[in-house]
Design a protein around this motif. Structure first.
Motif, PDB file in Angstrom:
ATOM      1  N   VAL A 299     -50.425 -25.554 -55.175  1.00 52.85           N
ATOM      2  CA  VAL A 299     -50.635 -24.296 -55.886  1.00 52.85           C
ATOM      3  C   VAL A 299     -52.129 -24.095 -56.094  1.00 52.85           C
ATOM      4  O   VAL A 299     -52.836 -25.011 -56.517  1.00 52.85           O
ATOM      5  CB  VAL A 299     -49.916 -24.304 -57.249  1.00 52.85           C
ATOM      6  CG1 VAL A 299     -50.040 -22.952 -57.918  1.00 52.85           C
ATOM      7  CG2 VAL A 299     -48.454 -24.683 -57.083  1.00 52.85           C
TER       8      VAL A 299
ATOM      9  N   PHE B  81     -54.343 -21.995 -58.427  1.00 53.43           N
ATOM     10  CA  PHE B  81     -54.152 -21.225 -59.649  1.00 53.43           C
ATOM     11  C   PHE B  81     -55.219 -20.137 -59.764  1.00 53.43           C
ATOM     12  O   PHE B  81     -56.344 -20.316 -59.322  1.00 53.43           O
ATOM     13  CB  PHE B  81     -54.213 -22.146 -60.863  1.00 53.43           C
ATOM     14  CG  PHE B  81     -53.149 -23.207 -60.870  1.00 53.43           C
ATOM     15  CD1 PHE B  81     -51.924 -22.973 -61.469  1.00 53.43           C
ATOM     16  CD2 PHE B  81     -53.361 -24.438 -60.272  1.00 53.43           C
ATOM     17  CE1 PHE B  81     -50.938 -23.944 -61.487  1.00 53.43           C
ATOM     18  CE2 PHE B  81     -52.375 -25.423 -60.278  1.00 53.43           C
ATOM     19  CZ  PHE B  81     -51.157 -25.171 -60.884  1.00 53.43           C
TER      20      PHE B  81
ATOM     21  N   SER C 211     -56.758 -19.294 -62.371  1.00 52.54           N
ATOM     22  CA  SER C 211     -57.867 -19.767 -63.210  1.00 52.54           C
ATOM     23  C   SER C 211     -58.447 -21.064 -62.657  1.00 52.54           C
ATOM     24  O   SER C 211     -59.041 -21.828 -63.396  1.00 52.54           O
ATOM     25  CB  SER C 211     -57.344 -20.004 -64.608  1.00 52.54           C
ATOM     26  OG  SER C 211     -56.227 -20.870 -64.539  1.00 52.54           O
TER      27      SER C 211
ATOM     28  N   ALA D 227     -57.971 -23.926 -62.590  1.00 55.05           N
ATOM     29  CA  ALA D 227     -57.366 -25.112 -63.206  1.00 55.05           C
ATOM     30  C   ALA D 227     -57.994 -26.421 -62.759  1.00 55.05           C
ATOM     31  O   ALA D 227     -57.299 -27.395 -62.494  1.00 55.05           O
ATOM     32  CB  ALA D 227     -55.857 -25.146 -62.936  1.00 55.05           C
TER      33      ALA D 227
ATOM     34  N   LEU E   2     -60.077 -29.874 -63.450  1.00 56.49           N
ATOM     35  CA  LEU E   2     -60.204 -30.758 -64.608  1.00 56.49           C
ATOM     36  C   LEU E   2     -61.688 -30.854 -64.946  1.00 56.49           C
ATOM     37  O   LEU E   2     -62.462 -31.420 -64.173  1.00 56.49           O
ATOM     38  CB  LEU E   2     -59.620 -32.136 -64.272  1.00 56.49           C
ATOM     39  CG  LEU E   2     -58.195 -32.096 -63.716  1.00 56.49           C
ATOM     40  CD1 LEU E   2     -57.720 -33.494 -63.335  1.00 56.49           C
ATOM     41  CD2 LEU E   2     -57.242 -31.467 -64.705  1.00 56.49           C
ATOM     42  N   PRO E   3     -62.111 -30.288 -66.087  1.00 60.56           N
ATOM     43  CA  PRO E   3     -63.552 -30.158 -66.337  1.00 60.56           C
ATOM     44  C   PRO E   3     -64.269 -31.489 -66.559  1.00 60.56           C
ATOM     45  O   PRO E   3     -65.486 -31.535 -66.494  1.00 60.56           O
ATOM     46  CB  PRO E   3     -63.611 -29.287 -67.601  1.00 60.56           C
ATOM     47  CG  PRO E   3     -62.276 -29.370 -68.214  1.00 60.56           C
ATOM     48  CD  PRO E   3     -61.296 -29.690 -67.136  1.00 60.56           C
ATOM     49  N   TRP E   4     -63.502 -32.559 -66.848  1.00 63.99           N
ATOM     50  CA  TRP E   4     -64.162 -33.842 -67.082  1.00 63.99           C
ATOM     51  C   TRP E   4     -64.349 -34.624 -65.787  1.00 63.99           C
ATOM     52  O   TRP E   4     -64.867 -35.724 -65.785  1.00 63.99           O
ATOM     53  CB  TRP E   4     -63.378 -34.673 -68.104  1.00 63.99           C
ATOM     54  CG  TRP E   4     -61.948 -34.872 -67.725  1.00 63.99           C
ATOM     55  CD1 TRP E   4     -61.446 -35.889 -66.976  1.00 63.99           C
ATOM     56  CD2 TRP E   4     -60.841 -34.043 -68.083  1.00 63.99           C
ATOM     57  NE1 TRP E   4     -60.097 -35.725 -66.818  1.00 63.99           N
ATOM     58  CE2 TRP E   4     -59.690 -34.625 -67.493  1.00 63.99           C
ATOM     59  CE3 TRP E   4     -60.702 -32.873 -68.835  1.00 63.99           C
ATOM     60  CZ2 TRP E   4     -58.427 -34.054 -67.639  1.00 63.99           C
ATOM     61  CZ3 TRP E   4     -59.439 -32.334 -68.972  1.00 63.99           C
ATOM     62  CH2 TRP E   4     -58.320 -32.918 -68.378  1.00 63.99           C
ATOM     63  N   ARG E   5     -63.888 -34.050 -64.667  1.00 63.13           N
ATOM     64  CA  ARG E   5     -64.075 -34.719 -63.387  1.00 63.13           C
ATOM     65  C   ARG E   5     -65.046 -33.911 -62.530  1.00 63.13           C
ATOM     66  O   ARG E   5     -65.135 -32.705 -62.664  1.00 63.13           O
ATOM     67  CB  ARG E   5     -62.746 -34.817 -62.649  1.00 63.13           C
ATOM     68  CG  ARG E   5     -61.836 -35.893 -63.195  1.00 63.13           C
ATOM     69  CD  ARG E   5     -60.492 -35.837 -62.511  1.00 63.13           C
ATOM     70  NE  ARG E   5     -59.649 -36.925 -62.955  1.00 63.13           N
ATOM     71  CZ  ARG E   5     -59.537 -38.077 -62.296  1.00 63.13           C
ATOM     72  NH1 ARG E   5     -60.178 -38.252 -61.173  1.00 63.13           N
ATOM     73  NH2 ARG E   5     -58.773 -39.038 -62.762  1.00 63.13           N
TER      74      ARG E   5
ATOM     75  N   TYR F  44     -58.447 -36.832 -57.103  1.00 64.80           N
ATOM     76  CA  TYR F  44     -57.262 -36.965 -57.965  1.00 64.80           C
ATOM     77  C   TYR F  44     -56.011 -36.513 -57.203  1.00 64.80           C
ATOM     78  O   TYR F  44     -54.968 -37.172 -57.245  1.00 64.80           O
ATOM     79  CB  TYR F  44     -57.459 -36.123 -59.217  1.00 64.80           C
ATOM     80  CG  TYR F  44     -56.377 -36.293 -60.255  1.00 64.80           C
ATOM     81  CD1 TYR F  44     -56.260 -37.482 -60.957  1.00 64.80           C
ATOM     82  CD2 TYR F  44     -55.477 -35.269 -60.532  1.00 64.80           C
ATOM     83  CE1 TYR F  44     -55.268 -37.652 -61.917  1.00 64.80           C
ATOM     84  CE2 TYR F  44     -54.487 -35.424 -61.482  1.00 64.80           C
ATOM     85  CZ  TYR F  44     -54.390 -36.620 -62.175  1.00 64.80           C
ATOM     86  OH  TYR F  44     -53.402 -36.777 -63.110  1.00 64.80           O
ATOM     87  N   ALA F  45     -56.167 -35.389 -56.491  1.00 65.23           N
ATOM     88  CA  ALA F  45     -55.035 -34.887 -55.707  1.00 65.23           C
ATOM     89  C   ALA F  45     -54.736 -35.821 -54.540  1.00 65.23           C
ATOM     90  O   ALA F  45     -53.578 -36.162 -54.292  1.00 65.23           O
ATOM     91  CB  ALA F  45     -55.348 -33.478 -55.203  1.00 65.23           C
TER      92      ALA F  45
ATOM     93  N   ARG G 221     -70.111 -31.107 -61.866  1.00 67.19           N
ATOM     94  CA  ARG G 221     -68.909 -30.856 -62.659  1.00 67.19           C
ATOM     95  C   ARG G 221     -68.563 -29.366 -62.569  1.00 67.19           C
ATOM     96  O   ARG G 221     -69.441 -28.545 -62.320  1.00 67.19           O
ATOM     97  CB  ARG G 221     -69.153 -31.257 -64.104  1.00 67.19           C
ATOM     98  CG  ARG G 221     -69.160 -32.744 -64.237  1.00 67.19           C
ATOM     99  CD  ARG G 221     -69.320 -33.234 -65.644  1.00 67.19           C
ATOM    100  NE  ARG G 221     -69.603 -34.665 -65.579  1.00 67.19           N
ATOM    101  CZ  ARG G 221     -68.656 -35.595 -65.524  1.00 67.19           C
ATOM    102  NH1 ARG G 221     -67.388 -35.239 -65.577  1.00 67.19           N
ATOM    103  NH2 ARG G 221     -68.970 -36.862 -65.449  1.00 67.19           N
TER     104      ARG G 221
ATOM    105  N   SER H 191     -68.265 -27.130 -64.663  1.00 66.21           N
ATOM    106  CA  SER H 191     -69.059 -26.226 -65.501  1.00 66.21           C
ATOM    107  C   SER H 191     -70.384 -25.862 -64.843  1.00 66.21           C
ATOM    108  O   SER H 191     -71.022 -24.903 -65.239  1.00 66.21           O
ATOM    109  CB  SER H 191     -69.318 -26.871 -66.858  1.00 66.21           C
ATOM    110  OG  SER H 191     -69.993 -28.091 -66.684  1.00 66.21           O
TER     111      SER H 191
ATOM    112  N   ARG I 276     -58.770 -28.805 -53.066  1.00 67.75           N
ATOM    113  CA  ARG I 276     -57.784 -29.687 -53.695  1.00 67.75           C
ATOM    114  C   ARG I 276     -56.393 -29.418 -53.125  1.00 67.75           C
ATOM    115  O   ARG I 276     -55.645 -30.342 -52.825  1.00 67.75           O
ATOM    116  CB  ARG I 276     -57.788 -29.467 -55.211  1.00 67.75           C
ATOM    117  CG  ARG I 276     -56.750 -30.298 -55.937  1.00 67.75           C
ATOM    118  CD  ARG I 276     -56.908 -30.238 -57.424  1.00 67.75           C
ATOM    119  NE  ARG I 276     -56.636 -28.901 -57.954  1.00 67.75           N
ATOM    120  CZ  ARG I 276     -56.799 -28.556 -59.217  1.00 67.75           C
ATOM    121  NH1 ARG I 276     -57.246 -29.438 -60.084  1.00 67.75           N
ATOM    122  NH2 ARG I 276     -56.536 -27.338 -59.622  1.00 67.75           N
TER     123      ARG I 276
END
Lengths: 284, 300
Positions: B88, B90, B92, B94, B96-99, B107-108, B141, B143, B157
């Motif tokens: 998917v 998304f 937004s 989606a 993960l802001p800490w990664r 991660y995926a 990151r 951000s 991802r």
């Protein structure tokens, strides 16, 4: 501006400190008379009754200079132990920190897993809510008699009181942080078929960590507030006991020094957790 | 595991409906008896006004939501829950802001290939980061990235798990026009190269014409239905640059706009004769003619 904001703020802080110490020194140093020569027209009986306050304007409150001198003495040998009522400042502080850290550690071990459970399960959240609402507003010291009666050990009772006062902010913040993890992040984990345990550690924990740390920071502050009062009650050792003991000795100098040490230690504890919080905070 | 019967579609939505509880103890039916299918390698866009249940359909395909009736089937198996077979993207993004970028894609990858070594996961993730043009930004990151770059990470991802199907929920709607154009080009290129099956929600008619082979038109909700399926007459090698010069471009575009402006409201009240929920009419608007609804309804 040539100087940064933090530099200017530092200068203002130092000026304020200097002004405060000056006023304090001025208010406690008196007008320089001595006990041998009475001020004109003062009744010798009155002078005898009032002591230095009447003859030289000196107060029993020590001046900053005296406190500074005593502080140097105390800090030059912080770990001496000359019996139950005469221990170094460092030893007393160590006892207090030990109790706080032990009670706090137990609180972490209970509050964070339980907070996860409450945050993840609406059922447990509803079911446990009345207990939390009733137990949370109880002053930690109100538990003291019950703790002393059941545990029968004053030191363990103090640790229990620290535990009970630290647990609530951590529990509530953990539950709040866990329940507030963004649905889209959880959906990412779901579409990647991430198992529940891995999801808890790789999505929920990092996402809720800033909120959890805020709770832990509030808790350590409360724990440090409460340990002083608890040690005044249970006695024996600790910085709280030291304050009370020095009050019984009428050593205002030592009382003021203990107050300063309590403040600085509390600030250090808070700053340590603030640093940890910065590590886990993520910008969005 | 059953092998799909010959002629069966790769992805099919079979008579699904979805209801929500409404105030006053009643229920609102978002859509009911919805049928729709896709071939392997199809790029389908779904268009409709807000509230027609597009996102619900996508969530059902993703396994994040369940229909109240009917079934969604992919590759011969009913969709029971989320799966690594369907990625998917998304709206937004989606992330993960800490990664970091690499962390998000890894991660995926490591969720897909749980037995892979760290180096293997990293190399695989980097390959897809490079594919979406983010080489050099892998340690940033989210951000620190612009909206377009974030969505690229989302795409990397999704692609990195090499899914059987990609589901995109208005992936470009939060981007500025220029970035949107570039990303559309890249998504089209990647999907054509890899033969990816894609289901995408969009509000943008031009985006649908450029990207999709088939465009599903949904009427307004509640109780939305698939009004028709538009078979895109534009050649497969279309380019953004001159797409508006294609002879059939305005025929498709006008058809879609007409639908969104007018027919999406009125379609339900006067269903065309012979309308069949199971086989919504397939229309192929071209410059010289519009194939009539109810003609060859199964034509792809």
């Amino acid at each position: 501006m040539a100087f940064g904001l933090s530099f200017r703020a530092g200068v203002v802080s130092l000026l304020l400190l200097a002004a405060l110490l000056l006023v304090w020194q001025g208010a406690t140093s008196g007008f320089g008379g001595s006990s041998s020569s009475l001020p004109a027209g003062m009744d010798p009986e009155y002078a005898k009754l009032m002591g230095l306050t009447a003859t030289s304007g000196k107060s029993a409150v020590p001046s900053p200079v005296e406190i500074g001198a005593q502080l140097v003495t105390l800090l030059s040998d912080p770990f001496y132990d000359k019996g139950p009522n005469d221990k170094g400042l460092g030893i007393q502080l160590g006892y207090s920190l030990g109790r706080v850290l032990l009670g706090y550690a137990f609180a972490v071990l209970l509050a964070i897993p339980l907070g996860f459970l409450i945050g993840m399960s609406p059922l447990m959240s509803r079911a446990l809510d009345p207990f939390i609402q009733v137990l949370k507003p109880i002053s930690p010291l109100a538990w003291m008699p019950l703790a002393l009666y059941t545990i029968k050990d004053s030191n363990t009772s103090a640790i229990f009181v620290i535990f009970i006062c630290s647990v609530w902010p951590m529990l509530i913040n953990t539950a709040f942080g866990v329940a507030g993890v963004r649905k889209e992040w959880l959906n990412v984990a779901r579409t990647l078929e991430v198992g529940p345990l891995k999801r808890a550690f790789t999505i929920i924990l990092p996402a809720a960590a800033p909120t959890i740390l805020t709770g832990m920071r509030i808790s350590i502050g409360i724990a440090w507030l409460v340990i002083v009062a608890a040690e005044m009650l249970v006695g024996g050792t600790g910085i709280g006991y030291f304050v009370w003991n020095e009050w019984n000795n009428l050593s205002i100098t030592n009382v003021i020094i203990a107050i300063l040490v309590i403040g600085v230690t509390g600030m250090a504890l808070d700053q340590i957790l603030a640093a940890v919080a910065r590590l886990v905070t993520f910008p969005e | 595991m059953t092998t799909p019967a010959p002629g069966a579609r790769y992805v099919s939505i079979e008579g699904i409906n979805r209801r929500y509880a409404a105030p006053g103890g009643r229920t609102t039916t978002v859509f009911s008896d919805l049928w729709f299918s896709m071939n392997k390698g199809d790029f389908a866009c779904i268009i409709g006004h807000s509230g027609c249940g597009k996102t619900t359909v996508l969530n059902i395909l993703a396994g994040l939501d369940k229909p109240d009736g009917g079934a969604a089937i992919m590759d011969g198996r009913a969709i029971e829950g989320p799966s690594l077979d369907r990625a998917v993207i998304f709206q937004s993004h989606a992330l993960l802001p800490w990664r970091t970028v690499l962390g998000n894609v890894s991660y995926a990858v490591s969720s897909r290939h749980r037995d892979w070594s760290r180096e293997k996961v990293r190399a695989h993730a980097l390959r897809f980061i490079e594919l979406v043009g983010l080489k050099g930004a892998e340690h940033k990151r989210p951000s620190e990235l612009s909206g377009g770059m974030k969505q690229r990470v989302g795409i990397a991802r999704a692609l990195s798990i090499e899914p059987k199907m990609m589901l995109m929920d208005e992936p470009f709607s939060a981007l500025d026009a220029l970035t949107r154009g570039t990303l559309q080009d890249e998504v089209r290129r990647i999907c054509l190269e890899t033969g990816q099956t894609v289901f995408m929600i969009t509000h943008d008619v031009d985006e649908a014409i450029y990207l999709a082979d088939r465009i599903v038109l949904m009427t307004n909700g509640p109780e939305a239905v698939v009004a028709e399926i538009v078979d895109n007459p534009l050649p497969r090698d279309r380019r953004r640059l001159d797409i508006h010069k294609q002879p059939d471009f305005y025929a498709v575009r006008n058809h879609l706009i007409d639908f969104l402006v007018e027919r999406s409201k009125t379609f339900k009240s006067a269903l065309p004769r012979g309308y069949d929920h199971r086989h919504p009419p397939v229309i192929r608007p071209t410059a010289d003619r519009i194939s009539p609804p109810g003609g060859d309804a199964r034509a792809a």
